[in-house]
Design a protein around this motif. Structure first.
Motif, PDB file in Angstrom:
ATOM      1  N   VAL A 147       0.738  -1.183   0.040  1.00 46.32           N
ATOM      2  CA  VAL A 147      -0.065   0.125   0.026  1.00 46.32           C
ATOM      3  C   VAL A 147       0.841   1.326  -0.105  1.00 46.32           C
ATOM      4  O   VAL A 147       0.409   2.424   0.093  1.00 46.32           O
ATOM      5  N   LEU A 148       2.079   1.187   0.197  1.00 50.61           N
ATOM      6  CA  LEU A 148       3.284   2.090  -0.046  1.00 50.61           C
ATOM      7  C   LEU A 148       2.685   3.110  -1.421  1.00 50.61           C
ATOM      8  O   LEU A 148       2.735   4.342  -1.440  1.00 50.61           O
ATOM      9  N   GLU A 149       2.327   2.474  -2.611  1.00 48.34           N
ATOM     10  CA  GLU A 149       2.249   2.780  -3.856  1.00 48.34           C
ATOM     11  C   GLU A 149       0.817   3.492  -3.884  1.00 48.34           C
ATOM     12  O   GLU A 149       0.605   4.324  -4.752  1.00 48.34           O
ATOM     13  N   THR A 150      -0.325   2.441  -3.265  1.00 49.16           N
ATOM     14  CA  THR A 150      -1.565   2.812  -3.606  1.00 49.16           C
ATOM     15  C   THR A 150      -2.219   3.792  -2.593  1.00 49.16           C
ATOM     16  O   THR A 150      -3.323   4.421  -2.927  1.00 49.16           O
ATOM     17  N   GLY A 151      -1.278   4.203  -1.480  1.00 45.09           N
ATOM     18  CA  GLY A 151      -2.281   5.104  -0.525  1.00 45.09           C
ATOM     19  C   GLY A 151      -3.240   4.452   0.362  1.00 45.09           C
ATOM     20  O   GLY A 151      -3.597   5.203   1.245  1.00 45.09           O
ATOM     21  N   GLY A 152      -3.412   3.199   0.458  1.00 41.94           N
ATOM     22  CA  GLY A 152      -4.256   2.673   1.057  1.00 41.94           C
ATOM     23  C   GLY A 152      -3.590   2.072   2.512  1.00 41.94           C
ATOM     24  O   GLY A 152      -2.677   2.712   2.915  1.00 41.94           O
ATOM     25  N   VAL A 153      -4.669   1.774   3.415  1.00 41.44           N
ATOM     26  CA  VAL A 153      -4.414   1.053   4.689  1.00 41.44           C
ATOM     27  C   VAL A 153      -4.679  -0.064   5.015  1.00 41.44           C
ATOM     28  O   VAL A 153      -5.750  -0.507   4.542  1.00 41.44           O
ATOM     29  N   VAL A 154      -3.522  -1.189   5.284  1.00 43.28           N
ATOM     30  CA  VAL A 154      -4.454  -2.499   5.605  1.00 43.28           C
ATOM     31  C   VAL A 154      -4.618  -2.679   7.189  1.00 43.28           C
ATOM     32  O   VAL A 154      -3.995  -1.963   7.969  1.00 43.28           O
ATOM     33  N   GLU A 155      -5.443  -3.697   7.439  1.00 45.72           N
ATOM     34  CA  GLU A 155      -5.707  -3.923   8.809  1.00 45.72           C
ATOM     35  C   GLU A 155      -5.991  -5.450   8.805  1.00 45.72           C
ATOM     36  O   GLU A 155      -6.105  -6.324   8.052  1.00 45.72           O
ATOM     37  N   ARG A 156      -5.765  -5.766  10.123  1.00 50.59           N
ATOM     38  CA  ARG A 156      -5.839  -7.240  10.492  1.00 50.59           C
ATOM     39  C   ARG A 156      -6.262  -7.484  11.871  1.00 50.59           C
ATOM     40  O   ARG A 156      -6.039  -6.574  12.646  1.00 50.59           O
ATOM     41  N   VAL A 157      -6.760  -8.398  12.377  1.00 51.77           N
ATOM     42  CA  VAL A 157      -7.067  -9.047  13.568  1.00 51.77           C
ATOM     43  C   VAL A 157      -6.355 -10.239  14.050  1.00 51.77           C
ATOM     44  O   VAL A 157      -6.162 -10.997  13.028  1.00 51.77           O
ATOM     45  N   VAL A 158      -5.331 -10.173  15.036  1.00 54.71           N
ATOM     46  CA  VAL A 158      -4.691 -11.006  15.685  1.00 54.71           C
ATOM     47  C   VAL A 158      -5.461 -11.687  16.789  1.00 54.71           C
ATOM     48  O   VAL A 158      -5.531 -11.019  17.740  1.00 54.71           O
TER      49      VAL A 158
END
Length: 163
Positions: A147-158
């Motif tokens: 997402v460095l290039e796309t401008g997004g944010v990733v999310e996860r649940v552990v």
């Protein structure tokens, strides 16, 4: 902020609400795209530069304060790349961890590890992150790199499954 409750009742109500620890880390890369990892002395395995967000501190400020403390790097404060929600993590409780873009630095940049908390540092290629990090974290970091290039944010649940 006002409340319809008297101050003592409001404080009692707030005391019943759940708490979560906050942490932040920086995704720092070199000119070859390798990721800077650090080896803590207080737990097994490797991690990224970063740590606990202090009271009265926002996660971005906490991240880059920790980077200075842990590896001696004064970096521009990059944007949010990822969020991890730690749920039922045993004695650690619940947490939220923020991952910020630490930018790119030359691989020969001097790195001074904080002796009180760290043993060493290492540059790791994205495809080799599992050699030092848990597989789920390695995958999360590769998603964050994406997402460095796309401008997004990733999310996860552990979900630790612990009580």
């Amino acid at each position: 902020m006002g409340s319809y409750l008297p101050n003592d009742e409001l404080r009692a109500f707030i005391a019943t609400l759940p708490t979560r620890r906050l942490a932040s880390a920086a995704l720092i890369r070199d000119e070859s795209g390798r990721v800077l990892t650090v080896e803590p002395n207080y737990k097994d395995g490797w991690t990224l530069p970063g740590g606990t967000v202090e009271e009265g501190e926002d996660p971005r400020t906490g991240c880059f304060r920790e980077v200075v403390e842990e590896v001696g790097l004064h970096l521009p404060e990059g944007r949010l790349l990822a969020v991890s929600h730690g749920v039922a993590m045993g004695m650690w409780g619940d947490s939220v961890s923020f991952l910020y873009d630490g930018g790119e630095i030359a691989s020969d940049t001097p790195i001074t590890v904080q002796e009180e908390e760290l043993l060493s540092h290492r540059w790791v290629a994205p495809e080799d992150l599992e050699t030092v990090l848990p597989a789920s974290l390695a995958e999360h970091l590769r998603d964050a790199l994406g997402v460095l290039e796309t401008g997004g944010v990733v999310e996860r649940v552990v979900n630790g499954g612990g009580a």
